[in-house]
Structures are given as structure tokens and as C-alpha cells.
Design a protein around this motif. Structure first.
Motif, PDB file in Angstrom:
ATOM      1  N   ILE A  80      16.484  87.502  86.954  1.00 20.40           N
ATOM      2  CA  ILE A  80      15.707  86.861  85.900  1.00 20.40           C
ATOM      3  C   ILE A  80      14.384  86.285  86.381  1.00 20.40           C
ATOM      4  O   ILE A  80      13.498  86.050  85.588  1.00 20.40           O
ATOM      5  CB  ILE A  80      16.513  85.785  85.126  1.00 20.40           C
ATOM      6  N   MET A 112      26.653  75.987  78.292  1.00 22.23           N
ATOM      7  CA  MET A 112      25.821  77.102  78.766  1.00 22.23           C
ATOM      8  C   MET A 112      24.399  77.003  78.229  1.00 22.23           C
ATOM      9  O   MET A 112      23.467  77.554  78.809  1.00 22.23           O
ATOM     10  CB  MET A 112      26.482  78.423  78.343  1.00 22.23           C
ATOM     11  N   CYS A 158      21.309  75.895  80.321  1.00 25.00           N
ATOM     12  CA  CYS A 158      20.719  76.807  81.327  1.00 25.00           C
ATOM     13  C   CYS A 158      19.195  76.833  81.238  1.00 25.00           C
ATOM     14  O   CYS A 158      18.627  77.030  80.178  1.00 25.00           O
ATOM     15  CB  CYS A 158      21.277  78.214  81.135  1.00 25.00           C
ATOM     16  N   ALA A 207      19.310  80.528  90.323  1.00 27.05           N
ATOM     17  CA  ALA A 207      20.003  80.079  91.542  1.00 27.05           C
ATOM     18  C   ALA A 207      21.434  80.601  91.600  1.00 27.05           C
ATOM     19  O   ALA A 207      21.936  80.952  92.664  1.00 27.05           O
ATOM     20  CB  ALA A 207      19.997  78.557  91.628  1.00 27.05           C
ATOM     21  N   CYS A 208      22.102  80.666  90.432  1.00 21.97           N
ATOM     22  CA  CYS A 208      23.502  81.101  90.448  1.00 21.97           C
ATOM     23  C   CYS A 208      23.633  82.536  90.961  1.00 21.97           C
ATOM     24  O   CYS A 208      24.547  82.841  91.711  1.00 21.97           O
ATOM     25  CB  CYS A 208      24.142  80.933  89.071  1.00 21.97           C
ATOM     26  N   MET A 264      25.495  83.567  85.376  1.00 21.54           N
ATOM     27  CA  MET A 264      25.066  83.140  84.035  1.00 21.54           C
ATOM     28  C   MET A 264      25.136  84.318  83.057  1.00 21.54           C
ATOM     29  O   MET A 264      25.476  84.139  81.885  1.00 21.54           O
ATOM     30  CB  MET A 264      23.668  82.516  84.068  1.00 21.54           C
ATOM     31  N   CYS A 296      23.872  75.028  90.556  1.00 26.72           N
ATOM     32  CA  CYS A 296      23.248  75.016  89.227  1.00 26.72           C
ATOM     33  C   CYS A 296      22.560  73.668  88.980  1.00 26.72           C
ATOM     34  O   CYS A 296      23.199  72.623  89.022  1.00 26.72           O
ATOM     35  CB  CYS A 296      24.285  75.290  88.142  1.00 26.72           C
ATOM     36  N   PRO A 297      21.249  73.687  88.715  1.00 25.28           N
ATOM     37  CA  PRO A 297      20.507  72.432  88.585  1.00 25.28           C
ATOM     38  C   PRO A 297      20.963  71.579  87.403  1.00 25.28           C
ATOM     39  O   PRO A 297      20.736  70.375  87.404  1.00 25.28           O
ATOM     40  CB  PRO A 297      19.058  72.886  88.398  1.00 25.28           C
ATOM     41  N   VAL A 298      21.588  72.187  86.397  1.00 27.80           N
ATOM     42  CA  VAL A 298      22.042  71.406  85.247  1.00 27.80           C
ATOM     43  C   VAL A 298      23.570  71.382  85.174  1.00 27.80           C
ATOM     44  O   VAL A 298      24.153  71.148  84.120  1.00 27.80           O
ATOM     45  CB  VAL A 298      21.427  71.925  83.927  1.00 27.80           C
ATOM     46  N   ILE A 348      26.146  73.489  85.196  1.00 24.86           N
ATOM     47  CA  ILE A 348      26.967  74.262  84.268  1.00 24.86           C
ATOM     48  C   ILE A 348      28.225  74.718  85.016  1.00 24.86           C
ATOM     49  O   ILE A 348      28.119  75.307  86.096  1.00 24.86           O
ATOM     50  CB  ILE A 348      26.191  75.475  83.716  1.00 24.86           C
TER      51      ILE A 348
HETATM   52  S1  SF4 Z   1      21.909  78.245  88.117  1.00 27.31           S
HETATM   53 FE1  SF4 Z   1      22.421  77.254  86.149  1.00 27.31          FE
HETATM   54  S2  SF4 Z   1      20.431  76.918  85.182  1.00 27.31           S
HETATM   55 FE2  SF4 Z   1      20.081  78.365  86.834  1.00 27.31          FE
HETATM   56  S3  SF4 Z   1      20.232  80.396  85.833  1.00 27.31           S
HETATM   57 FE3  SF4 Z   1      22.267  79.923  86.658  1.00 27.31          FE
HETATM   58  S4  SF4 Z   1      23.320  78.927  84.961  1.00 27.31           S
HETATM   59 FE4  SF4 Z   1      21.171  78.895  84.442  1.00 27.31          FE
END
Ligand code: SF4
Lengths: 477, 220
Positions: free
Chosen positions: A151, A311, A314, A319-320, A343, A374-376, A378
């Protein structure tokens, strides 16, 4: 974009045997993982920042109607247009109509994953427009007629030789033959060609990294500067963003960008972080005359109630996937749709349908690295497990697995038989594997041992070891 | 289209178990509960803000120089162009502050309303952010946005007093200003770059190949 996720298994097999891809994939983890770690270690309280990011996104999602309305009013105040798209077709039609009304012939595009999701390029092709991707990675895969495989680094699966061959075919009619050219040479050539496109485009289409309710602004984060040339030069700027991209304030946008830059590319700040608000002002001497933002639902509101709302936090940092052993072995294309890696394994079944994406929730070793970066925050492994459960409930799990589980369940409900049998099996395997510590081949487990060795067990069952541990602890206390 | 709007907002409300949009007071209270009052987590440093700012520019492959007054920025521009062999023509932003610059006689200085013809350009930043070494540029007739993206060489003039520690400080300052937000508020951190070919870093992808900051100690 049409999903090919139902072909996951053959695609993954092919990927494992593709030497070019395997060569390219070694670079994913080498680059992204190390750079991210360095910056995270440098940050005084990165865990606290993650908590804040999570809390901020959760708060926004819980009041999304409020923030969407506030955002819309502010965009109108700044002289921009807001469009609401429920489906992919809505989004395609809205964008094609804007281009038609602008009498457009050529469209430049900055990278937009929401745009990939709804197939904007296909819609513009159908409308007879020339559409040019301007992010170098996106440009490369547009020439190759392939979807992105990551991505934030869409052409990460391509080797330099493959890029040379593509440029040779499209820029030099094959006169360079198979010459391997240097990176600066390739980047310069693309720069020159795309410069002409930027200057002549009628409409520029971008995504948005976040939308700010406070001011009706969108943030755009790039390193190349292509996003800014895409929105500043044409007469019309169209941005496409999922409704979950909202954040309440500019301060919140800063929190998000601190998380995003570090988690995505391992930078403190990308070269260009731009806040765009509406079209050109009365006395501006450059910038577009029209600004449109397309707010995309496309299944997001279905995730609002229940577990999968998590989710929607995101921020599309990647990173994931950078930390995923499955992604590292097979790359992004095998996942079959626009979002790969962990993700993607959550989003694709939700957007495309669980029945058409049976293998994705299972393409995971539940090692938990994705969740830990994951920065948030998830809980990706938990969500994948929930999807597996949903598959089982919907009878989408293959017969062999269902029957195997039924047999296991019969024993598991009879602890004495279960313990006796597992002791026997583990003891036997432990003795047999004692010498090498692992098995090259095992009867009934050919599929497992075809690609890896099976570690020899420790000759005692977990339950027995646990009992021993408990009694030891009691004597200590 | 407005139907889609009604349906999307309706689905959001249904998922949250309510029929109307919450009031601003309710949302503010919920926000305070969720995020608390403390400052957000952010980088910290021991050196001065200006030193941090300059170090971050270095890290981002940009360059910088300090001059005592705005008049002397002219020589700094000329020196930079000579060092880079970037010719002797420069397109300056119409920003009236640049009227104070003493341009050396051998430079051809043109006022630019956009970046289409510029190989080297000079614009003014409203602020610098020490946290990341980012320059903050406000688009408008004084500083056309494309001047920061189309040239090969981008030179930015900034007063040292305008370096703020964190982004939150900048927002607090900008919210007070008339005309904020502009169409395009650009944070620039080093020159343009890409790593899309084999993850190899290459400067000068689509935007400037080099970025130079002239820090003015006594900015009028
Ligand atoms: S690490 Fe978390 S925020 Fe980043 S793409 Fe993956 S699911 Fe989304």
C-alpha cells in the motif's frame, strides 16, 4: 478492482517459486523494518503515542456523523464541493461526471488506495480519458498493467531489470534491449516524461491521508512531490477518501502524522506533508479553480457496529505487512485485491465477501507481530480469528478441517482419553526426533513438512509440564 | 446524491444507537474524557529549538545557512547557485519581504506568479517546526504553491524567530491569522525523493532536487 482472492492458494504457490519476486521481497523487510525501529526507539513515549492515536480514532468513529457534518460545512465555507459515495459505482460515476463537466482530456493521479478500491482508473478509461499515475511506483505498475503489491510501495515486487525493460518498451520502443540502467537514470527519465503530463493535465485526482473536521482540510503525505503537482497544476482537483479518514482537529492530525510517518517509511516527516483546503482563493495566482472531495462508504458503515469497527482505525501505513512473515514469502499480489498483508486479510473478506476470500483469514500464523507494530493498535490476529469463526459458522470451512475438528472435539471432551493419547503421541515423537530435534517428513503431515521441518516435541505434554510448574511454585511459596 | 448522504449518516447513527447527531457540547465532553487534558506525546530534545531545526534539515538532506539581515540573503542566494552551478537566473516569490533583499548585480531576478518557468526559485516560509525540520509555506499571491514544487532548486527564506518547537505551537499561531487556512499549507522537509526503484533512495523525484534554507537572524 475485481477480486482474485479466491485464487489465493495457487497464486501463493506461484509466488514462492518466482525468483524475481523472491529477490524483490528480500528488500521489504530489510528497508522498512529497521528504519521504523530506529525511530520508534528514539521517540520518548511511542507506546503513549499509540494509545493516543487509538483513543483519538475511536472517539472520532463513535461521533463520525458529527465530524462528517462539521467537515462538510467547512469544505463548503472554503468554496469546495462534497460528494457522498455509497458504492464503488457511485464513486466512479461522480468522478467521471466531474471530468466530463470539466471537459477533461487528461487526468493525473496521485496514489489513492480508496481510488484503487473503487476502480477509478477503469472508470476513466471507459470515459475515454488519458489517465496517468504520477507516483513513480504507481507509474511503473501502470505500465506493467498490474495492481499495487504494497500500500505504500506499490512496485516493491519489481526488480530494477524489470523496470528497465518496461521503460525500454514504453519510452524507447525496445532500442535499449536488456540493458540494466542505474537508479538515477531511471528516476530522471520518469521525471521528464511525467513533468509533461503534470503541466498538461485538466484534472488531478489524489487520495487523502486524513480529513480535518475543524477546518474542512485534507492532508496529503508524499515524498516525491507528485501529490502537490497533481493538485496544484490542473484546473480541477478531486480527492477520494474513505469516511473513516476524519480526525477532529489539526492537533489530532499532527498525532496521526507522527504515527504515520514513523510506521510507514521510518521517517519523522515525509518530504511533503500538505494541508489542502478548498480551491484557489480570489487573488491566488496558481492552484485549481475547483475542489471536490468524494466521501466514500463502500462497506465502511457496515463495519461501524460490532467488533470490526476497530479496523476503521487503520491509517494505511503498511507496517503490518512489512512485519508479516506470510507477506514476506509471497508478496502482495497473491492476496488478490487492493489491500495485502494482515490488514488486507481482514478488509478483503469484509469488502468482497467471506465466501470469495476463504483462504485469506487462514493465511496467517497468528504470530502477532502485526498487532505489536500497528500504530493504532488494531488487534489484527483477533479479527482474523473472528473471521475464521464466521467462516466456520457459515459452513465455509473445508470438509477435512470440519471433520478433523469434530474428531478432536470428541477427544477434548473426554480429558482422560485425551491426556493418555497425547502423552503417548508426544512421548513417541519426542523419542523418535531426539537426535536431530526435528523431522524432515512425518506421516499424515506431508503438507506441513513439504515446506518446513517439524520440530520434535519435548517428550512431555503441555498439560503435564504445566502441572509440574504449578506444584513447583507451590512448594516454593 | 443527497440520498447517499442521508443513508450514510443514517447508518452511522444506527450503528451508534441514536437518531440524531450529537450536540457539540456532548462531543466535546466525550473528547475530553477520551483524550484527557495532557499534551500529546511528541519528540523532545536538549539543544535549542533552532539547533534541532537545523539538525533535522541536515537529516532530511537539505542545506542551510544563517545570515544576519534580509539584505544579505541576496549574496547567500548567489553563492548557493554558483556552488551548484545552477545558473544566474532566479525566480523570486512576490512576497514583499523579499523586497528588502539586496540582489547581487550579476543575478537576473524575476518575479514569479507560478513555478512553470523557474529552474531556481526563492520563497518565504511563515514558520519552521523544530520537531521535524519542516518549513511551513502558505500558498497565495505572495508565495505561489507551484514555486515550491516545479523548480530544480528551491531556496526558502525564514526568520530564526519564526522557528516554533512543535506542530501544536504552529496551529495555535495560525488559527489567529486572517485568511487561515490557505488553499495549500505546505510542510517541506528536505528535497523531493523516491525509493520506488529497488528501495534505493534517490533525490529529485518530481519536486526540487535540492532544498536550501536561508535563516535570517533579524527578519523585519
Ligand atoms: S499496521 Fe495498522 S494502521 Fe498500519 S496498515 Fe496495518 S492495520 Fe492499518
Amino acid at each position: 478492482m475485481e477480486s482474485r482472492a479466491h485464487l489465493f492458494k495457487p497464486a501463493a504457490r506461484e509466488a514462492l517459486h518466482n525468483p524475481d519476486l523472491q529477490q524483490a521481497l528480500t528488500r521489504v523487510q530489510a528497508g522498512f523494518v529497521g528504519k521504523r525501529r530506529t525511530l520508534v526507539n528514539k521517540f520518548p513515549d511511542f507506546e503513549g503515542l499509540r494509545d493516543r492515536g487509538q483513543a483519538m480514532k475511536d472517539h472520532t468513529l463513535a461521533h463520525l456523523d458529527y465530524y462528517l457534518e462539521q467537515f462538510e460545512a467547512k469544505v463548503h465555507e472554503a468554496g469546495g464541493h462534497v460528494h457522498w459515495a455509497e458504492t464503488a459505482e457511485d464513486a466512479q460515476r461522480i468522478v467521471a461526471d466531474i471530468c466530463r463537466q470539466a471537459d477533461a482530456r487528461m487526468v493525473t493521479k496521485g496514489k489513492t488506495m480508496a481510488g484503487e478500491e473503487v476502480g477509478i482508473n477503469e472508470a476513466l478509461d471507459a470515459a475515454g480519458l488519458e489517465t496517468v499515475e504520477t507516483d513513480l511506483g504507481e507509474y511503473i505498475i501502470q505500465l506493467a498493467k498490474e495492481p499495487p503489491s504494497h500500500i505504500i510501495a506499490p512496485a516493491i515486487h519489481k526488480t530494477r531489470q524489470q523496470i528497465c525493460d518496461l521503460f525500454d518498451e514504453h519510452h524507447h520502443q525496445g532500442t535499449f534491449k536488456e540493458k540494466l540502467r542505474e537508479v538515477p537514470d531511471l528516476v530522471n527519465e520518469a521525471r521528464g516524461i511525467l513533468r509533461g503530463k503534470f503541466l498538461n493535465a485538466d484534472v488531478g485526482i489524489t487520495g487523502a491521508n486524513c480529513l480535518v473536521a475543524e477546518t474542512g482540510s485534507m492532508f496529503l503525505v508524499t515524498n516525491e512531490g507528485n501529490g502537490d503537482l497533481t493538485h496544484s497544476l490542473p484546473r480541477v482537483h478531486v480527492a477520494i477518501a474513505g469516511i473513516e479518514k476524519l480526525v477532529p482537529t489539526l492537533d489530532d492530525a499532527s498525532t496521526l502524522i507522527r504515527l504515520l510517518a514513523r510506521s510507514a517509511t521510518g521517517q519523522e516527516m515525509t518530504a511533503y506533508t500538505t494541508m489542502v483546503t478548498g480551491p484557489r482563493r480570489g487573488d491566488d495566482t496558481d492552484g485549481p479553480e475547483e475542489f471536490h472531495i468524494v466521501l466514500l462508504d463502500h462497506g465502511r458503515t457496515n463495519m461501524m457496529s460490532g467488533r470490526f469497527r476497530e479496523m476503521l482505525r487503520c491509517i494505511r501505513c503498511g507496517a503490518c505487512m512489512n512485519h508479516c512473515p506470510v507477506y514476506a514469502s509471497i508478496g502482495g499480489h497473491a492476496y488478490g485485491w487492493v489491500y495485502p498483508g494482515p490488514m488486507g486479510s481482514v478488509l478483503t473478506p469484509i469488502f468482497v465477501g467471506l465466501d470469495k476470500t476463504k483462504d485469506l483469514p487462514n493465511a496467517c500464523t497468528l504470530n502477532g507481530r502485526c498487532q505489536s507494530v500497528c500504530p493504532v493498535r488494531i488487534p489484527l490476529p483477533d479479527l482474523l480469528r473472528d473471521l475464521r469463526e464466521a467462516q466456520f459458522d457459515q459452513h465455509l470451512t473445508p470438509g477435512t478441517t470440519r471433520h478433523g475438528l469434530a474428531v478432536w472435539a470428541w477427544f477434548a471432551r473426554r480429558p482422560r482419553v485425551y491426556n493418555a493419547l497425547s502423552r503417548l503421541g508426544i512421548g513417541l515423537l519426542g523419542r523418535l526426533g531426539r537426535r536431530r530435534g526435528r523431522f524432515r517428513r512425518l506421516p499424515l503431515a506431508g503438507a506441513w513438512t513439504a515446506g518446513r521441518d517439524f520440530p520434535a516435541p519435548q517428550r512431555t505434554t503441555f498439560q503435564a509440564a504445566w502441572r509440574q510448574h504449578l506444584s513447583r511454585r507451590q512448594t516454593h511459596e | 446524491m443527497s440520498d447517499a448522504r442521508t443513508r450514510i449518516l443514517g447508518k452511522v447513527r444506527a450503528a451508534m444507537g441514536r437518531e440524531t447527531t450529537p450536540t457539540p457540547a456532548d462531543v466535546q465532553a466525550a473528547r475530553a474524557g477520551a483524550l484527557g487534558k495532557g499534551t500529546p506525546q511528541r519528540p523532545v530534545w536538549e539543544e535549542s529549538d533552532l539547533a534541532r531545526f537545523c539538525r533535522c534539515i541536515d537529516d532530511a538532506a537539505g542545506t542551510w545557512v544563517t545570515v544576519p539581515t534580509l539584505a544579505e540573503a541576496g549574496t547567500a542566494v548567489a553563492d548557493y547557485l554558483a556552488e551548484r552551478e545552477a545558473g544566474t537566473t532566479v525566480h523570486r516569490a512576490p512576497d514583499p519581504r523579499l523586497d528588502h533583499v539586496a540582489w547581487p548585480g550579476h543575478l537576473a531576478v524575476e518575479r514569479a506568479t507560478d513555478g512553470r518557468k523557474a529552474l531556481a526559485a526563492v520563497s518565504c516560509a511563515v514558520a519552521g517546526v523544530a520537531e521535524t525540520g519542516s518549513l511551513a509555506l502558505v500558498s497565495g499571491p505572495d508565495n505561489p504553491a507551484t514555486l515550491a514544487f516545479l523548480p530544480d532548486y528551491h531556496i526558502v527564506v525564514l526568520g530564526t524567530a519564526d522557528v516554533v518547537p512543535w506542530f501544536e505551537d504552529l496551529w495555535a499561531r495560525m488559527r489567529e491569522q486572517e485568511g487561515f487556512p490557505p488553499r495549500s499549507f505546505n510542510f517541506i522537509t528536505g528535497p523531493s525523493r523516491t525509493a520506488d526503484v529497488e528501495q534505493t533512495l534517490q533525490l529529485g523525484a518530481h519536486g526540487p532536487r535540492s532544498l536550501h534554507v536561508i535563516l535570517v537572524e533579524n527578519m523585519p
